[in-house]
Design a protein around this motif. Structure first.
Motif, PDB file in Angstrom:
ATOM      1  N   THR A  13       0.834  -1.200   0.000  1.00 12.96           N
ATOM      2  CA  THR A  13       0.000   0.000   0.000  1.00 12.96           C
ATOM      3  C   THR A  13       0.870   1.252   0.000  1.00 12.96           C
ATOM      4  O   THR A  13       0.607   2.207  -0.749  1.00 12.96           O
ATOM      5  CB  THR A  13      -0.934   0.005   1.224  1.00 12.96           C
ATOM      6  OG1 THR A  13      -1.642  -1.226   1.269  1.00 12.96           O
ATOM      7  CG2 THR A  13      -1.906   1.150   1.199  1.00 12.96           C
ATOM      8  N   GLN A  14       1.908   1.226   0.832  1.00 11.49           N
ATOM      9  CA  GLN A  14       2.816   2.370   0.918  1.00 11.49           C
ATOM     10  C   GLN A  14       3.555   2.563  -0.409  1.00 11.49           C
ATOM     11  O   GLN A  14       3.705   3.693  -0.888  1.00 11.49           O
ATOM     12  CB  GLN A  14       3.817   2.161   2.071  1.00 11.49           C
ATOM     13  CG  GLN A  14       4.722   3.344   2.316  1.00 11.49           C
ATOM     14  CD  GLN A  14       3.957   4.548   2.826  1.00 11.49           C
ATOM     15  OE1 GLN A  14       2.996   4.414   3.580  1.00 11.49           O
ATOM     16  NE2 GLN A  14       4.372   5.735   2.417  1.00 11.49           N
ATOM     17  N   ILE A  15       4.001   1.454  -0.991  1.00  9.11           N
ATOM     18  CA  ILE A  15       4.705   1.544  -2.277  1.00  9.11           C
ATOM     19  C   ILE A  15       3.774   2.089  -3.349  1.00  9.11           C
ATOM     20  O   ILE A  15       4.167   2.932  -4.162  1.00  9.11           O
ATOM     21  CB  ILE A  15       5.269   0.164  -2.678  1.00  9.11           C
ATOM     22  CG1 ILE A  15       6.435  -0.198  -1.763  1.00  9.11           C
ATOM     23  CG2 ILE A  15       5.697   0.128  -4.128  1.00  9.11           C
ATOM     24  CD1 ILE A  15       6.937  -1.629  -1.913  1.00  9.11           C
ATOM     25  N   GLU A  16       2.526   1.597  -3.355  1.00 12.35           N
ATOM     26  CA  GLU A  16       1.552   2.086  -4.343  1.00 12.35           C
ATOM     27  C   GLU A  16       1.288   3.580  -4.148  1.00 12.35           C
ATOM     28  O   GLU A  16       1.238   4.339  -5.121  1.00 12.35           O
ATOM     29  CB  GLU A  16       0.245   1.290  -4.223  1.00 12.35           C
ATOM     30  CG  GLU A  16      -0.788   1.637  -5.259  1.00 12.35           C
ATOM     31  CD  GLU A  16      -0.349   1.333  -6.680  1.00 12.35           C
ATOM     32  OE1 GLU A  16      -0.837   2.022  -7.595  1.00 12.35           O
ATOM     33  OE2 GLU A  16       0.483   0.424  -6.902  1.00 12.35           O
ATOM     34  N   ALA A  17       1.169   3.998  -2.873  1.00 10.91           N
ATOM     35  CA  ALA A  17       0.953   5.425  -2.609  1.00 10.91           C
ATOM     36  C   ALA A  17       2.165   6.234  -3.039  1.00 10.91           C
ATOM     37  O   ALA A  17       2.029   7.310  -3.641  1.00 10.91           O
ATOM     38  CB  ALA A  17       0.649   5.635  -1.123  1.00 10.91           C
ATOM     39  N   ASP A  18       3.361   5.707  -2.718  1.00  7.07           N
ATOM     40  CA  ASP A  18       4.581   6.401  -3.123  1.00  7.07           C
ATOM     41  C   ASP A  18       4.694   6.457  -4.646  1.00  7.07           C
ATOM     42  O   ASP A  18       5.127   7.454  -5.216  1.00  7.07           O
ATOM     43  CB  ASP A  18       5.818   5.709  -2.535  1.00  7.07           C
ATOM     44  CG  ASP A  18       5.950   5.925  -1.035  1.00  7.07           C
ATOM     45  OD1 ASP A  18       5.245   6.815  -0.503  1.00  7.07           O
ATOM     46  OD2 ASP A  18       6.753   5.197  -0.393  1.00  7.07           O
TER      47      ASP A  18
END
Length: 174
Positions: free
Chosen positions: A120-125
């Motif tokens: 999720t964090q990677i996708e947001a980043d």
């Protein structure tokens, strides 16, 4: 010479004399006294001693049987204790295995949660980087296109269309 006259009675040893009767009376008196006063207490003491020995043998047999029963009971208790200890060890192993399995499941769930959070964090980043990149690329592209074409592309709508078309072609090419 005087002749010894031997009377036929004096020479006959088979005929009892007075000493014999006294000795016989004394013997019978002793026999009576022994039979009446000495032998019965001795017989009673011997009988009592035999009874005591029989009782001791009976008590010994009873003690042996009690000792055997106590030994069997002790062995049974030891066997029960060993079975109980084995059961407790097996329960502890099972509980340990259950705890390990539970901890493993928790660790896997935590790892999955961490991986999901990371995704999720990677996708947001990635989205943030893509948006930032679009803005920067758009600015650079319009500036560069304006220099190449020779006219200004400062119009936001036009700039946005050009950047979107360029990025779409870029994504399609890769």
């Amino acid at each position: 010479m005087a002749s010894l006259a031997v009377t036929p009675m004096a020479d006959n040893f088979l005929v009892p004399n007075a000493t014999f009767f006294v000795e016989l009376f004394a013997f019978l008196l002793l026999l009576f006294l022994l039979g009446k006063f000495i032998i019965p207490p001795i017989n009673r003491a011997m009988t009592a001693r035999q009874d005591a020995i029989r009782e001791q043998f009976a008590e010994l047999d009873e003690a042996k049987s009690e000792a055997s029963a106590a030994e069997e009971e002790f062995k049974a208790q030891i066997a029960d204790a060993r079975h109980e200890a084995a059961r407790i060890r097996e329960e502890a192993r099972e509980q340990g295995a259950a705890i390990i399995a539970e901890m493993r499941e928790q660790a896997q769930a935590e790892a999955a949660r961490i991986v999901e959070h990371a995704h999720t964090q990677i996708e947001a980043d990635r989205k943030s980087a893509a948006a930032s990149l679009r803005g920067e690329v758009g600015t650079l592209a319009t500036t560069l296109a304006g220099r190449i074409v020779g006219e200004s592309l400062d119009d936001e709508a036009r700039q946005s269309r050009v950047v979107d078309r360029f990025l779409t072609e870029l994504e399609g090419a890769s």
